[in-house]
Scaffold this motif. Structure first.
Motif, PDB file in Angstrom:
ATOM      1  N   ARG A 131       0.668  -1.053  -0.018  1.00  0.00           N
ATOM      2  CA  ARG A 131       0.337   0.146   0.003  1.00  0.00           C
ATOM      3  C   ARG A 131       0.540   1.192  -0.788  1.00  0.00           C
ATOM      4  NH1 ARG A 131      -4.873  -1.632   3.893  1.00  0.00           N
ATOM      5  NH2 ARG A 131      -6.267  -3.021   3.097  1.00  0.00           N
ATOM      6  N   THR A 132       2.128   1.444   0.655  1.00  0.00           N
ATOM      7  CA  THR A 132       2.747   2.303   0.835  1.00  0.00           C
ATOM      8  C   THR A 132       3.534   2.495  -0.642  1.00  0.00           C
ATOM      9  OG1 THR A 132       3.237   1.722   2.968  1.00  0.00           O
ATOM     10  CG2 THR A 132       4.602   3.554   2.054  1.00  0.00           C
TER      11      THR A 132
ATOM     12  N   ARG B  97       2.562   1.805  -3.570  1.00  0.00           N
ATOM     13  CA  ARG B  97       1.379   1.972  -4.478  1.00  0.00           C
ATOM     14  C   ARG B  97       1.033   3.647  -4.072  1.00  0.00           C
ATOM     15  NH1 ARG B  97      -2.623   0.206  -7.270  1.00  0.00           N
ATOM     16  NH2 ARG B  97      -4.657   1.176  -7.119  1.00  0.00           N
ATOM     17  N   PHE B  98       0.362   3.751  -3.086  1.00  0.00           N
ATOM     18  CA  PHE B  98       0.126   5.131  -2.731  1.00  0.00           C
ATOM     19  C   PHE B  98       1.927   6.014  -3.179  1.00  0.00           C
ATOM     20  CE2 PHE B  98       0.589   9.148   0.248  1.00  0.00           C
ATOM     21  CZ  PHE B  98      -0.277   9.522  -0.592  1.00  0.00           C
ATOM     22  N   SER B  99       3.094   5.724  -2.639  1.00  0.00           N
ATOM     23  CA  SER B  99       4.009   6.904  -3.020  1.00  0.00           C
ATOM     24  C   SER B  99       4.511   6.595  -4.482  1.00  0.00           C
ATOM     25  CB  SER B  99       5.200   6.168  -2.706  1.00  0.00           C
ATOM     26  OG  SER B  99       5.150   5.956  -1.623  1.00  0.00           O
ATOM     27  N   ASP B 100       3.906   5.821  -5.476  1.00  0.00           N
ATOM     28  CA  ASP B 100       4.031   5.553  -7.012  1.00  0.00           C
ATOM     29  C   ASP B 100       2.686   6.702  -7.855  1.00  0.00           C
ATOM     30  OD1 ASP B 100       4.547   4.502  -9.345  1.00  0.00           O
ATOM     31  OD2 ASP B 100       2.949   3.913  -9.689  1.00  0.00           O
ATOM     32  N   LEU B 101       1.847   6.657  -6.498  1.00  0.00           N
ATOM     33  CA  LEU B 101       0.361   7.635  -7.163  1.00  0.00           C
ATOM     34  C   LEU B 101       0.771   8.949  -7.374  1.00  0.00           C
ATOM     35  CD1 LEU B 101      -2.692   5.641  -6.166  1.00  0.00           C
ATOM     36  CD2 LEU B 101      -2.187   6.126  -8.054  1.00  0.00           C
ATOM     37  N   VAL B 102       1.349   9.818  -5.720  1.00  0.00           N
ATOM     38  CA  VAL B 102       1.644  10.814  -5.837  1.00  0.00           C
ATOM     39  C   VAL B 102       2.516  11.289  -6.497  1.00  0.00           C
ATOM     40  CG1 VAL B 102       3.009  11.901  -3.936  1.00  0.00           C
ATOM     41  CG2 VAL B 102       1.116  10.871  -3.232  1.00  0.00           C
TER      42      VAL B 102
ATOM     43  N   MET C 221      -4.557   3.151 -10.993  1.00  0.00           N
ATOM     44  CA  MET C 221      -5.075   3.113  -9.665  1.00  0.00           C
ATOM     45  C   MET C 221      -6.204   2.472 -10.429  1.00  0.00           C
ATOM     46  SD  MET C 221      -5.896   7.216  -9.854  1.00  0.00           S
ATOM     47  CE  MET C 221      -7.466   7.399  -8.606  1.00  0.00           C
TER      48      MET C 221
ATOM     49  N   ARG D  62      -5.465  -2.887  -9.921  1.00  0.00           N
ATOM     50  CA  ARG D  62      -5.085  -3.289  -8.152  1.00  0.00           C
ATOM     51  C   ARG D  62      -4.660  -4.066  -7.951  1.00  0.00           C
ATOM     52  NH1 ARG D  62     -11.106  -0.467  -5.360  1.00  0.00           N
ATOM     53  NH2 ARG D  62     -10.568   1.380  -5.898  1.00  0.00           N
TER      54      ARG D  62
END
Length: 205
Positions: A34-35, A37-42, A114, A117
């Protein structure tokens, strides 16, 4: 009874402890995914914003100045309006197009990331390859624009190219800002490649 309790504690207790440790490991793995994935999106969102800003900043760059031009030494100079535009130089055209492509790709890859998943390996590998292509594209366009901008700032005495940034100062400042923003965007794409490589390394372990 004591022997039975001892047997249960020596076997069942170890199984329970192993199950708890296994559960903790699974929680850590999920948290790491999750970390990342979130970093990649940001990173993708920031890269989108920066490449868009760089393309727009140079794409609207324009400055008109009145420049005295001496045609004949015996006559007074003529004041002529001269306009500096980004599309007069092929390096700047390449820069705007490259950043526009990177911006469009960042938007598409953001949507794909996004929606992915399930974490399909094939799609992730394709995105990583295109991330690397964007790094090369942005670095090359920024390098070409920087070289042209440096000539405009310093000139070249060997080729008798005079500097122009002392006249078109606003144009040069805005160009320099666009190049700097684009370089930050290219670094973000490079960080995405590193993040994907790190994620792949962890999966293999």
């Amino acid at each position: 009874m004591e022997m039975e309790a001892a047997y249960m504690s020596s076997n069942g207790g170890g199984g329970i402890e192993g199950g708890v440790n296994g559960g903790d490991k699974q929680v850590v793995v999920v948290a790491n995914k999750r970390t990342m994935r979130f970093s990649d999106l940001v990173l993708r969102f920031l890269a989108l914003a920066l490449t868009l800003a760089a393309a727009v900043l140079l794409g609207v760059n324009k400055e008109t100045k009145v420049v005295p031009i001496e045609l004949v030494p015996t006559l007074p100079p003529l004041n002529i309006g001269v306009t500096a535009k980004w599309h007069y130089l092929s390096a700047f055209v390449y820069f705007v197009v490259a950043n526009a492509i990177a911006c469009a790709y960042a938007a598409i890859s953001l949507v794909l990331t996004m929606t992915n998943r399930a974490g399909k390996k094939g799609l992730g590998m394709i995105i990583t390859i295109f991330d690397l292509v964007m790094v090369a594209l942005l670095f090359s366009s920024a390098g070409a624009s920087f070289a042209v901008g440096l000539i405009g700032f310093r000139g070249n005495s060997h080729l008798q190219w005079k500097k122009v940034c002392n006249v078109f100062d606003k144009f040069c400042d805005q160009t320099a800002a666009a190049i700097g923003i684009s370089l930050v965007g290219s670094i973000l794409f490079f960080l995405m490649v590193l993040l994907a490589t790190l994620n792949l390394h962890k999966k293999r372990q």
